[in-house]
Design an enzyme around this catalytic site. Structure first.
Site, short mmCIF file in Angstrom:
data_model
loop_
_atom_site.label_atom_id
_atom_site.label_comp_id
_atom_site.label_asym_id
_atom_site.label_seq_id
_atom_site.Cartn_x
_atom_site.Cartn_y
_atom_site.Cartn_z
N LYS A 224 -13.86 -6.10 -7.31
CA LYS A 224 -14.25 -6.38 -5.93
C LYS A 224 -15.67 -6.94 -5.97
O LYS A 224 -16.62 -6.24 -6.36
CB LYS A 224 -14.19 -5.11 -5.08
CG LYS A 224 -12.81 -4.47 -4.97
CD LYS A 224 -11.89 -5.27 -4.06
CE LYS A 224 -10.50 -4.63 -3.96
NZ LYS A 224 -10.51 -3.30 -3.37
N LYS B 295 0.84 -1.19 0.00
CA LYS B 295 0.00 0.00 0.00
C LYS B 295 0.88 1.25 0.00
O LYS B 295 1.79 1.40 0.82
CB LYS B 295 -0.90 0.01 1.23
CG LYS B 295 -1.98 -1.07 1.21
CD LYS B 295 -3.05 -0.78 0.19
CE LYS B 295 -4.22 -1.74 0.31
NZ LYS B 295 -5.30 -1.41 -0.64
N GLU C 160 -1.70 -0.12 -9.02
CA GLU C 160 -3.15 -0.12 -8.91
C GLU C 160 -3.66 1.25 -8.51
O GLU C 160 -3.19 1.84 -7.53
CB GLU C 160 -3.58 -1.17 -7.88
CG GLU C 160 -5.08 -1.36 -7.76
CD GLU C 160 -5.42 -2.44 -6.75
OE1 GLU C 160 -6.53 -2.38 -6.20
OE2 GLU C 160 -4.59 -3.34 -6.51
N ASP D 127 -0.24 -0.54 -4.70
CA ASP D 127 -1.57 0.06 -4.68
C ASP D 127 -1.47 1.45 -4.08
O ASP D 127 -1.25 1.60 -2.87
CB ASP D 127 -2.52 -0.81 -3.87
CG ASP D 127 -3.96 -0.30 -3.90
OD1 ASP D 127 -4.21 0.74 -4.54
OD2 ASP D 127 -4.83 -0.95 -3.30
N ASP E 105 -9.12 0.19 -9.83
CA ASP E 105 -9.82 -0.36 -8.66
C ASP E 105 -11.03 0.51 -8.39
O ASP E 105 -12.14 0.19 -8.78
CB ASP E 105 -8.89 -0.43 -7.46
CG ASP E 105 -9.57 -1.05 -6.24
OD1 ASP E 105 -10.74 -1.46 -6.34
OD2 ASP E 105 -8.95 -1.11 -5.17
#
Length: 343
Positions: A255, A157, A208, A182, A233
Site C-alpha cells: 500500500k 472481502k 490475502e 481478502d 497486507d
C-alpha cells in the site's frame, strides 16, 4: 515551492464493509505541490483513514507547517523531497509523506514532459489487470454488486467465519472470473488451511492476510500447509517488513500510502523480487489522484487492486481509468501521473 491542501469527503457508491468496519464516506486530502516559476502543480493524496488515526484538520496543519521548509526550493526531485522530509519532519505520518511523494513524482513527469512510469526502468509490455472489490455483506447483496459490475477479476472481502466458503460458492455461480480473497485478519490458521482447498477448487488465486500480524506461529503453519498462496497486507506496511514476510508468505500487497510513497514502494518491490516473493499493489478508498499515482507501478507487479476510485459515487478528479473488458490501465495522454482536479 508551495504546498496547498484540498479536503474532500468522497461519497461511496455503496456501503463498503470489511471485517473491521463499514463506511459510506471517505474523507481525503488532495495535496498540491506548486512550482510557481514553471506554473506546474503536482498532485498527491492522503486518505484520512480512521483506523490509522488520521483526521483532516490535524493532517492539514502538519502539511502546511512544512511550507517554510519547501519555500526555498524552485523544484524538488522525488529523492530530494524524501531527504527534506527526513530532515524537517522525520516522524511525518506515512500517508502524508506519500501524498507529497506522489505530488513530487507528478511534477517530475511534467518537468520531463513524460508520464511518470515511462521515466522508470520498467517492462512496459507487461500488463497487469486491476481487480474490482466486492465488500463483505449479505450473500444476496454481494451477488447483486458482482452482477451490477461485470469485471475480469474480483477481490472478495471475507473474514466473517463459517459461511465464507459458501459466499465464494454462491458468487462463483454468477461469473467465471478469477477471485482474490481478502480475509482482513478475520480467520484462524486452522480455518485458513481448511478453507484453502475448497477455495482453490472454486477458482480463488490467493488469500490475502487471513491472520492477525501478531500470529507468526499461525502464519508459518498456514504458509506450509495452505493449498493457496498467502499474501501479506497488514503484515507488510513498510520497507522493514519485507524480509520478515519472506518467512511466512508467498507474496506481499504494497500500500503506497502505508510505506510513504512511490519511491519506497519501488524499493519494496525490488527487495521482494530478490527474496522470491510475488508482488501486488493495493489502494485505500482514494480518488483518481491517488489511483493514478499507484498505477505508474503496474508493469512492476504481479497483481493489482486499484479500484478505489471506481467505488466512489463522485470523484473530484480524473486520471487513469481501467478497461472493463480487460482490467488494464488506460493512461491519459498527459505528463506526470495523469490526474487533474475537476471539482
Amino acid at each position: 515551492m508551495q504546498i496547498t491542501v484540498h479536503p474532500y469527503d468522497l461519497p461511496l457508491a455503496n456501503p463498503f464493509r470489511i471485517a473491521h468496519e463499514s463506511r459510506t464516506v471517505q474523507p481525503t486530502l488532495i495535496v498540491g505541490l506548486t512550482e510557481p516559476s514553471l506554473g506546474l502543480v503536482g498532485y498527491g493524496e492522503a486518505p484520512m483513514t480512521r483506523y490509522y488515526g488520521l483526521d483532516s484538520a490535524t493532517s492539514t496543519a502538519e502539511l502546511l507547517a512544512l511550507a517554510p521548509a519547501f519555500a526555498p526550493y524552485k523544484t524538488l526531485e522525488p529523492t530530494e523531497l524524501h531527504a527534506l522530509l527526513d530532515e524537517h519532519a522525520p516522524h511525518l505520518n506515512p500517508f502524508l509523506r506519500c501524498a507529497l511523494d506522489v505530488g513530487a513524482h507528478d511534477l517530475w513527469g511534467w518537468r520531463h514532459a513524460q508520464r511518470t512510469g515511462l521515466l522508470w526502468d520498467q517492462e512496459q509490455s507487461r500488463r497487469v489487470p486491476t481487480c474490482y472489490t466486492i465488500g463483505l455483506g449479505p450473500i444476496d447483496e454481494m451477488i447483486a454488486k458482482l452482477r451490477a459490475f461485470p469485471w475480469p477479476v474480483y477481490k472478495i472481502k471475507m473474514g466473517r467465519g463459517d459461511d465464507d466458503v459458501a459466499i465464494i460458492r454462491a458468487l462463483r455461480a454468477h461469473t467465471t472470473a478469477p477471485f482474490y480473497v481478502d480475509a482482513n485478519t478475520g480467520w484462524t490458521a486452522r480455518q485458513t488451511i481448511e478453507y484453502s482447498t475448497a477455495l482453490a477448487e472454486l477458482g480463488v488465486v490467493f488469500i490475502e492476510q487471513p491472520l492477525p500480524p501478531a500470529d507468526l506461529a499461525g502464519a508459518r503453519e498456514v504458509h506450509q500447509h495452505s493449498a493457496l498462496p498467502i499474501f501479506a497486507d497488514e503484515s507488510c506496511q513498510t520497507e522493514a517488513d519485507v524480509d520478515r514476510c519472506a518467512e511466512y508468505f508467498s507474496g506481499i500487497n504494497i500500500k503506497v500510502v502505508k510505506c510513504g510513497g512511490l519511491l519506497p514502494a519501488r524499493r519494496m518491490i525490488a527487495r521482494a523480487r530478490s527474496l522470491g516473493l510475488q508482488v501486488m499493489a493495493g489502494c485505500m478508498t482514494e480518488s483518481s489522484v491517488g489511483i493514478s499515482g499507484i498505477a505508474q507501478l503496474l508493469p512492476e507487479l504481479d497483481f493489482a487492486d486499484l479500484d478505489g476510485a471506481m467505488l466512489l459515487a463522485q470523484d473530484p478528479a480524473r486520471g487513469v481509468t481501467f478497461d472493463p473488458a480487460t482490467g488494464f490501465a488506460q493512461y491519459p495522454d498527459r505528463p506526470g501521473n495523469g490526474a487533474w482536479l475537476v471539482g
